[in-house]
Design a protein around this motif. Structure first.
Motif: not given
Ligand SMILES: NC(=O)C1=CN([C@@H]2O[C@H](COP(=O)(O)OP(=O)(O)OC[C@H]3O[C@@H](n4cnc5c(N)ncnc54)[C@H](O)[C@@H]3O)[C@@H](O)[C@H]2O)C=CC1
Ligand SMILES: O=C([O-])CC(=O)C(=O)O
Length: 328
Positions: A19, A23, A54-56, A58-63
């Protein structure tokens, strides 16, 4: 012109180091702000970790990282390591309550044999492998031995966190800037037996050893502080180092890939017999990096105190290697 993306495999991707790591890789801090990356992420084939992964993602996508050219989730190393140019092996089994070291070595032995074989079968022939998961040196040794089709020099273990910890302690002791401290090394195993050595260290060409001139502080304060820093973080945080470990992994890979500009850094690499360390032992050495390769700094004088410290950490590593020989 835009560079071709490179493939970066990361295991244990849903864990705490993952985590803090993914990023920064995706933002270009590891391989450069002009180098697109494809992340190939491996987690154990169980619902919890796969869902967390999958959640991580999603956050990478959101960056919306401009350099993130693709991303995959995997539960099979043979898929995660396909054509990988870089592999950061972070996932491993931590020691549980009452677990013997031999048991830990055996469980991790199985993981790193499978991952070494998978790298051998499907990764780029130039893949740069960094093992972070503990026991890092021995896990790297196992992966290397399980990948006879890949050059030995492609396998490294992380001692950069120990190196960075030592730099920071020296900066505090001398009142000098971290950025000005050069030629420090941590010999041996990533464990409390490691030998952090500032005998050659300089600040603007001035000897750090001469500045400190306190062997009592070296033996009784500095070495135990660096050696037991991992345990001190666990005691304070209730969890092991994660952000600083991820930071060290970024430093290690960046310097290996992009060069250390003549500076010494510490990497765990297979010995070719330097300093009397038997061939193939994955040992912390001072290295310099240039053009995507590392070179062990040779010819340093090893005094009696240092020889004894190196002997102790080597003996521990050889004990670990002997403990996994039957698996290889
Ligand atoms: N070399 C060094 O300087 C340091 C090493 N470490 C080590 O790094 C490792 C990871 O630490 P954390 O991220 O804090 O642990 P964590 O427990 O938060 O995460 C580890 C992740 O790896 C996954 N995993 C386990 N086996 C796997 C396998 N065979 N394939 C793929 N994924 C697998 C787990 O499901 C978990 O999500 C530990 O072994 C820790 O001791 C930690 C700090 C410094
Ligand atoms: O001590 C641990 O378990 C984690 C580690 O390797 C470190 O922080 O150096």
């Amino acid at each position: 012109m835009r560079k071709k993306p490179v493939r970066v495999a990361v295991t244990g991707a849903a864990g705490q180091i993952g985590y803090a790591l993914l990023f920064r890789i995706a933002s270009g801090e590891m391989l450069g702000k002009d180098q697109p990356v494809i992340l190939q992420l491996l987690e154990v084939p169980a619902d919890g970790p796969q869902k967390a992964l999958k959640g991580v993602m999603m956050e990478l996508d959101d960056c919306a990282f401009p350099l993130l050219a693709g991303m995959q989730a995997h539960s099979d190393p043979a898929a995660a390591f396909r054509d990988a140019d870089y592999a950061l092996l972070v996932g491993s089994r931590p020691r549980g309550p009452g677990m013997e070291r031999a048991e830990l070595l055996a469980v991790n032995g199985a993981i790193f044999i499978a991952q070494g074989r998978a790298l051998d079968a499907v990764a780029s022939r130039d893949v740069k492998v960094l093992v972070v998961g503990n026991p890092a040196n021995t896990n790297a040794y196992i992966a290397m031995k399980s990948a006879p089709g890949l050059p030995r020099k492609n396998f490294t273990a992380m001692l950069r966190l120990d190196h960075n910890r030592a730099v920071s302690q020296i900066a505090a002791k001398t009142g000098k800037a971290v950025a000005d401290i050069e030629k420090l090394v941590v010999w041996g195993n990533h464990s409390p037996t490691m030998y952090a050595d500032y005998r050659f260290a300089t600040v603007h060409g001035e000897s750090v050893a001469r500045m400190i001139d306190d062997q009592e502080w070296n033996a009784n304060v500095f070495l135990p502080t660096v050696g037991k820093r991992g345990a001190a973080i666990i005691e304070a945080r209730g969890l092991s180092s994660a952000a600083s470990a991820a930071n060290a992994a970024i430093d290690h890979m960046r310097d290996w890939a992009l060069g250390s500009n003549g500076k010494w850094v510490t990497m765990g690499v297979p010995s070719d017999g330097q300093y009397g360390i038997p061939g193939d032992t994955l040992f912390g050495f001072p290295v310099t990096c240039e053009n995507g390769t590392y070179k062990i700094v040779e010819g340093l004088e090893i005094d009696a105190f240092s020889q004894e410290r190196i002997r102790i950490t080597l003996a521990e590593l050889q004990g670990e290697q002997d403990g996994v020989k039957h698996l290889l």
